[in-house]
Design a protein around this motif. Structure first.
Motif, mmCIF file in Angstrom:
data_model
loop_
_atom_site.group_PDB
_atom_site.id
_atom_site.type_symbol
_atom_site.label_atom_id
_atom_site.label_comp_id
_atom_site.label_asym_id
_atom_site.label_seq_id
_atom_site.Cartn_x
_atom_site.Cartn_y
_atom_site.Cartn_z
ATOM 1 N N ARG A 148 0.840 -1.195 0.000
ATOM 2 C CA ARG A 148 0.000 0.000 0.000
ATOM 3 C C ARG A 148 0.878 1.249 0.000
ATOM 4 O O ARG A 148 2.087 1.181 0.206
ATOM 5 N N ILE A 149 0.259 2.386 -0.215
ATOM 6 C CA ILE A 149 0.997 3.628 -0.403
ATOM 7 C C ILE A 149 1.854 3.983 0.815
ATOM 8 O O ILE A 149 2.986 4.436 0.676
ATOM 9 N N GLY A 150 1.350 3.749 2.007
ATOM 10 C CA GLY A 150 2.120 4.041 3.208
ATOM 11 C C GLY A 150 3.349 3.163 3.325
ATOM 12 O O GLY A 150 4.405 3.615 3.777
ATOM 13 N N SER A 162 3.960 12.662 -2.160
ATOM 14 C CA SER A 162 4.935 12.619 -3.253
ATOM 15 C C SER A 162 4.640 11.468 -4.198
ATOM 16 O O SER A 162 4.728 11.623 -5.415
ATOM 17 N N LEU A 163 4.293 10.329 -3.636
ATOM 18 C CA LEU A 163 3.992 9.167 -4.472
ATOM 19 C C LEU A 163 2.785 9.437 -5.371
ATOM 20 O O LEU A 163 2.804 9.089 -6.558
ATOM 21 N N ARG A 164 1.767 10.063 -4.822
ATOM 22 C CA ARG A 164 0.612 10.406 -5.652
ATOM 23 C C ARG A 164 1.021 11.390 -6.749
ATOM 24 O O ARG A 164 0.544 11.305 -7.879
ATOM 25 N N LEU A 211 5.116 8.673 -13.654
ATOM 26 C CA LEU A 211 6.398 8.030 -13.380
ATOM 27 C C LEU A 211 6.260 6.697 -12.658
ATOM 28 O O LEU A 211 7.140 5.848 -12.765
ATOM 29 N N ILE A 212 5.197 6.537 -11.911
ATOM 30 C CA ILE A 212 4.920 5.250 -11.259
ATOM 31 C C ILE A 212 3.457 4.912 -11.512
ATOM 32 O O ILE A 212 2.674 5.773 -11.926
ATOM 33 N N SER A 213 3.111 3.672 -11.253
ATOM 34 C CA SER A 213 1.728 3.248 -11.456
ATOM 35 C C SER A 213 1.308 2.348 -10.309
ATOM 36 O O SER A 213 2.138 1.772 -9.614
ATOM 37 N N SER A 214 0.006 2.242 -10.142
ATOM 38 C CA SER A 214 -0.537 1.386 -9.087
ATOM 39 C C SER A 214 -1.783 0.699 -9.598
ATOM 40 O O SER A 214 -2.372 1.112 -10.594
ATOM 41 N N GLY A 215 -2.143 -0.320 -8.895
ATOM 42 C CA GLY A 215 -3.423 -0.968 -9.122
ATOM 43 C C GLY A 215 -4.345 -0.553 -7.987
ATOM 44 O O GLY A 215 -3.991 0.297 -7.169
ATOM 45 N N ASN A 227 -10.861 -2.641 -1.841
ATOM 46 C CA ASN A 227 -11.374 -1.535 -1.025
ATOM 47 C C ASN A 227 -11.075 -0.165 -1.638
ATOM 48 O O ASN A 227 -11.388 0.862 -1.057
ATOM 49 N N GLY A 228 -10.416 -0.135 -2.807
ATOM 50 C CA GLY A 228 -10.126 1.103 -3.499
ATOM 51 C C GLY A 228 -8.761 1.696 -3.200
ATOM 52 O O GLY A 228 -8.374 2.685 -3.812
ATOM 53 N N TYR A 229 -8.041 1.103 -2.252
ATOM 54 C CA TYR A 229 -6.711 1.617 -1.923
ATOM 55 C C TYR A 229 -5.739 1.345 -3.057
ATOM 56 O O TYR A 229 -5.838 0.338 -3.760
ATOM 57 N N ARG A 230 -4.762 2.245 -3.205
ATOM 58 C CA ARG A 230 -3.696 2.027 -4.186
ATOM 59 C C ARG A 230 -2.839 0.853 -3.718
ATOM 60 O O ARG A 230 -2.511 0.738 -2.549
ATOM 61 N N VAL A 231 -2.450 0.029 -4.696
ATOM 62 C CA VAL A 231 -1.563 -1.099 -4.418
ATOM 63 C C VAL A 231 -0.423 -1.033 -5.427
ATOM 64 O O VAL A 231 -0.645 -0.916 -6.630
ATOM 65 N N TYR A 232 0.811 -1.079 -4.918
ATOM 66 C CA TYR A 232 1.996 -0.951 -5.758
ATOM 67 C C TYR A 232 2.750 -2.266 -5.816
ATOM 68 O O TYR A 232 2.821 -2.996 -4.823
#
Length: 123
Positions: A2-4, A16-18, A25-29, A33-38
């Motif tokens: 997760r982002i944290g 910064s990640l967002r 420059l980066i991507s996530s799924g 639950n809708g949270y970003r997953v890297y």
């Protein structure tokens, strides 16, 4: 992750990640639950982005390095394009520094004139 977790692993902030993600420059799924997953590989990519930013490049400059952000950019031999970007950024920084030095010198001279030498030069 997760982002944290990515933020903690790379010494940056979720904000910064967002921002890096918005810049492409980066991507996530997304988790259910809708949270970003890297993906785990984003750790190396974010560290490389931070390395390039710390060297004085901008996010726009970093875009040119996308093909090599998943490797070790700090030890890889520089590309011709990368060197060109670095030289261009250095020229911009030198111009800004020269402008700031000139502004400082004008302000210092004005203060010296107004204060009859009560101002000491800054080194």
């Amino acid at each position: 992750m997760r982002i944290g977790e990515l933020a903690a692993a790379t010494g940056t902030t979720a904000r910064s990640l967002r921002h890096y993600e918005q810049a492409g420059l980066i991507s996530s799924g997304r988790a259910p639950n809708g949270y970003r997953v890297y993906e785990e590989r984003m750790v190396v990519r974010v560290r490389n982005i931070r390395h390039l930013l710390a060297a004085g490049l901008t996010l726009d400059d970093v875009h040119a390095f996308l093909p090599c952000l998943d490797g070790d950019v700090s030890t890889a031999p520089p590309s011709v394009g990368g060197l060109r970007i670095a030289h261009e950024r250095l020229a911009v920084l030198n111009e800004r520094i020269a402008a700031q030095v000139a502004a400082r010198d004008r302000l210092e001279a004005a203060l010296r004139q107004a204060g009859a030498g009560l101002v000491r030069p800054v080194m």
